[in-house]
Scaffold this motif. Sequence first.
Motif, PDB file in Angstrom:
ATOM      1  N   HIS A 141       0.844  -1.204   0.000  1.00 24.16           N
ATOM      2  CA  HIS A 141       0.000   0.000   0.000  1.00 24.16           C
ATOM      3  C   HIS A 141       0.875   1.248   0.000  1.00 24.16           C
ATOM      4  N   ASP A 142       0.697   2.078  -0.999  1.00 26.90           N
ATOM      5  CA  ASP A 142       1.277   3.434  -1.029  1.00 26.90           C
ATOM      6  C   ASP A 142       2.795   3.490  -0.877  1.00 26.90           C
ATOM      7  N   THR A 143       3.498   2.394  -1.128  1.00 26.86           N
ATOM      8  CA  THR A 143       4.962   2.441  -1.096  1.00 26.86           C
ATOM      9  C   THR A 143       5.554   1.448  -2.088  1.00 26.86           C
ATOM     10  N   ILE A 144       6.712   1.836  -2.662  1.00 25.91           N
ATOM     11  CA  ILE A 144       7.408   0.932  -3.577  1.00 25.91           C
ATOM     12  C   ILE A 144       8.713   0.446  -2.945  1.00 25.91           C
ATOM     13  N   GLU A 146       0.140  -0.705  -4.618  1.00 30.12           N
ATOM     14  CA  GLU A 146      -1.329  -0.637  -4.532  1.00 30.12           C
ATOM     15  C   GLU A 146      -1.707   0.713  -3.948  1.00 30.12           C
ATOM     16  N   ILE A 147      -2.499   1.465  -4.690  1.00 25.46           N
ATOM     17  CA  ILE A 147      -2.859   2.826  -4.273  1.00 25.46           C
ATOM     18  C   ILE A 147      -4.345   2.909  -3.970  1.00 25.46           C
ATOM     19  N   SER A 148      -4.673   3.425  -2.784  1.00 22.22           N
ATOM     20  CA  SER A 148      -6.073   3.624  -2.408  1.00 22.22           C
ATOM     21  C   SER A 148      -6.528   4.971  -2.949  1.00 22.22           C
ATOM     22  N   VAL A 149      -7.627   4.982  -3.682  1.00 24.47           N
ATOM     23  CA  VAL A 149      -8.109   6.245  -4.254  1.00 24.47           C
ATOM     24  C   VAL A 149      -9.540   6.536  -3.803  1.00 24.47           C
ATOM     25  N   GLU A 150      -9.948   7.752  -4.088  1.00 20.20           N
ATOM     26  CA  GLU A 150     -11.271   8.238  -3.712  1.00 20.20           C
ATOM     27  C   GLU A 150     -12.351   7.467  -4.486  1.00 20.20           C
TER      28      GLU A 150
END
Length: 278
Positions: free
Chosen positions: A38-41, A63-67
């Motif tokens: 999540h949100d990091t590479i 993996e990116i959480s979006v609106e």
Amino acid sequence: MYIDLHVHTTFSDGSFTPEEVVIYAKSKDLAGIAITDHDTIDGNMEALNTGKKEGIEVVQGVEISVEHKGGTMHILGYFIDLTDKGLITFLEKLQNGRQERNFQILKQLNNLGIEITYEEVLERSCGAQLGRPHFASIMVEKGYVESHKDAFNRYLKKGGPAYAERARYYPKDAINVLREAGGIPVLAHPFTLNTRTQQELRAVVKKLAHFGLMGIEVYSPDHTTKQTENYLRVAEQFGLVVTGGTDFHGANKENVDLGSLMVPYRYLEMLKALKTVK
Ligand code: AMP
Ligand code: ZN
Ligand code: FE
Ligand code: FE
């Protein structure tokens, strides 16, 4: 030959380090895995290096959480350039948003009589992107809840008494930044979108495809057979590639083992065929 294209490590909320998870994948005879924290590479380099050493294919990802109103939308990005400045800046903003939210979750848990300190949470995360599963683990250990599931159902799920929102980007921006970084954006576990009708689902996917989405994670342990068949049709309708993965979190998510979905290797080949040169 099977693969697993959705795997978390200790760099976000998984319980295996990147090295451990690659070695574990090898022990399960998997042909390839993708790291999708999540949100990091930041876990990717270690996994790629271990993959080379152990002779198992590792795909760098995120993996990116979006609106998304009414549900949860996660966008996976595969084969991203790990040195892409735009992507790195984008992720840093998300990481700051996480930190603010975590303070809020902690405060709310404390107000509900759950005694957890920030030090405990930090110790647990070892510098990772802190997520709700970290809170859940401590709650299990301290006996406040019976399981991770219990922690989410009673406290941490969206709308739960300890839930807190965090700053998110719009799907279009996440898709853009992934494409700019040479990545392949894929809609993760579409069931979490919570769309109520077939038209609604198609409308959402149509929009994402227009923004540049390239695939759908059709195979996920949380999808029923009916859902899987439906997502397959939707992928076909919009010319999107099909992917699959277990969303493995190790001990931080019960009842899901790495590779247990038996996703055939050809799906990785189809993904690779889409790889773009920046
Ligand atoms: P966060 O990044 O803090 O929003 O946490 C997201 C992670 O929490 C997901 O990757 C899931 O593993 C886990 N999660 C989210 N909702 C639930 C739920 N209802 N039950 C169990 N785990 C969940
Ligand atoms: Zn997670
Ligand atoms: Fe997800
Ligand atoms: Fe995930």
